[in-house]
Design a protein around this motif. Structure first.
Motif, mmCIF file in Angstrom:
data_model
loop_
_atom_site.group_PDB
_atom_site.id
_atom_site.type_symbol
_atom_site.label_atom_id
_atom_site.label_comp_id
_atom_site.label_asym_id
_atom_site.label_seq_id
_atom_site.Cartn_x
_atom_site.Cartn_y
_atom_site.Cartn_z
ATOM 1 N N ILE A 123 -4.004 33.859 7.227
ATOM 2 C CA ILE A 123 -3.324 34.072 8.463
ATOM 3 C C ILE A 123 -2.965 35.590 8.364
ATOM 4 C CG2 ILE A 123 -2.816 32.178 10.120
ATOM 5 C CD1 ILE A 123 0.064 32.072 9.044
ATOM 6 N N LEU A 131 -6.152 32.929 17.789
ATOM 7 C CA LEU A 131 -6.801 31.622 16.546
ATOM 8 C C LEU A 131 -8.850 32.118 15.466
ATOM 9 C CD1 LEU A 131 -5.925 28.648 19.057
ATOM 10 C CD2 LEU A 131 -4.786 29.604 16.848
ATOM 11 N N THR A 168 -3.215 24.489 6.064
ATOM 12 C CA THR A 168 -3.100 23.975 6.969
ATOM 13 C C THR A 168 -1.823 24.492 7.529
ATOM 14 O OG1 THR A 168 -4.397 22.214 6.923
ATOM 15 C CG2 THR A 168 -2.283 21.562 7.977
ATOM 16 N N THR A 203 -1.548 27.757 9.100
ATOM 17 C CA THR A 203 -1.401 27.386 11.014
ATOM 18 C C THR A 203 -0.113 27.078 11.960
ATOM 19 O OG1 THR A 203 -4.005 27.150 10.628
ATOM 20 C CG2 THR A 203 -3.224 26.162 12.613
ATOM 21 N N ALA A 214 -2.645 21.576 13.889
ATOM 22 C CA ALA A 214 -3.271 21.726 12.754
ATOM 23 C C ALA A 214 -3.593 21.836 11.829
ATOM 24 C CB ALA A 214 -1.332 22.521 11.981
ATOM 25 N N CYS A 263 -7.601 23.012 11.363
ATOM 26 C CA CYS A 263 -8.137 23.488 9.821
ATOM 27 C C CYS A 263 -9.413 22.447 9.384
ATOM 28 C CB CYS A 263 -7.554 23.195 9.541
ATOM 29 S SG CYS A 263 -5.908 24.739 9.109
#
Length: 217
Positions: free
Chosen positions: A70, A87, A132, A135, A159, A163
């Motif tokens: 991210i 996303l 994960t 996320t 999450a 993932c």
């Protein structure tokens, strides 16, 4: 390249050769030939082929640990854009990063070694846990921004499922890309990883992002 080479040059040569011929199909003689040196010169840096593979695996772990799923400004991004856009953006960015050198070769090497090397298997486990966890931060940022209403205690499970979908899509996509690369050999590294492909993976990404956006609301 001559006799004056560094460990990183040898590791890169192994990754390049393994990408094209597999790790098991790559010998020290192959690596030395690609570097334009004598095979004996490799022993100035590595004790054996096994030592080279282990050090390469460690190098891959360090590189992957430095990659973020991210963006650093995810909190502000979550406030500016709707969930599906956020996303789609982070997954597309992540996959495109893996299409390029050296991440493409690293991913291929680690995936091919995971059934034979506990170190490679740990890399994959750590990478899955990392994306994960990141996320979770995305979902929490969207929740804070008020664009989703998922219960906070459900975020870790959401999450993990998201993932899993991302990793499946990326695995299929990179396999398809590798076929294209191998069928269209190029002389330049920059050229090699810019070959055109279809948009089916992007379509799957968009569908996944849109579905999860609805589930989070």
């Amino acid at each position: 390249m001559g006799e004056k080479i560094k460990k990183d040059d040898i590791i890169k040569a192994l990754l390049d050769m393994a990408f094209a011929h597999s790790t098991s199909g790559t010998s020290l003689s192959d690596i030395a030939g690609a570097l334009g040196i004598k095979k004996a010169s490799l022993y100035n840096h590595f004790e054996s082929r096994e030592d080279l593979i282990l050090r390469t695996t460690e190098s891959c772990a360090e590189y992957l640990a430095s990659i973020s799923f991210i963006p650093a400004d995810i909190d502000s991004v979550a406030k500016r854009y709707p969930p599906e856009t956020v996303l789609k953006g982070i997954v597309s960015r992540y996959i495109k990063m893996h299409e390029k050198s050296p991440l493409f070769q690293i991913y291929t090497f680690v995936e091919s070694q995971k059934y034979f090397s506990p170190e490679a298997a740990k890399i994959i486990k750590d990478e899955r846990e990392k994306i994960t966890a990141q996320t979770c931060k995305v979902f929490e940022a969207l929740l804070e921004a008020g664009t989703v209403s998922v219960k906070k205690e459900l975020i870790p499970d959401a999450a993990q499922w998201f993932c899993s979908g991302v990793c499946d899509i990326m695995s299929i996509h990179l396999l398809e890309r590798k076929k294209i690369v191998m069928e269209n050999p190029k002389s330049g590294e920059g050229e090699l990883f810019t070959l055109s492909g279809d948009d089916s993976s992007l379509d799957r990404i968009n569908s996944l992002a849109e579905s999860f956006s609805q589930l989070l609301k």
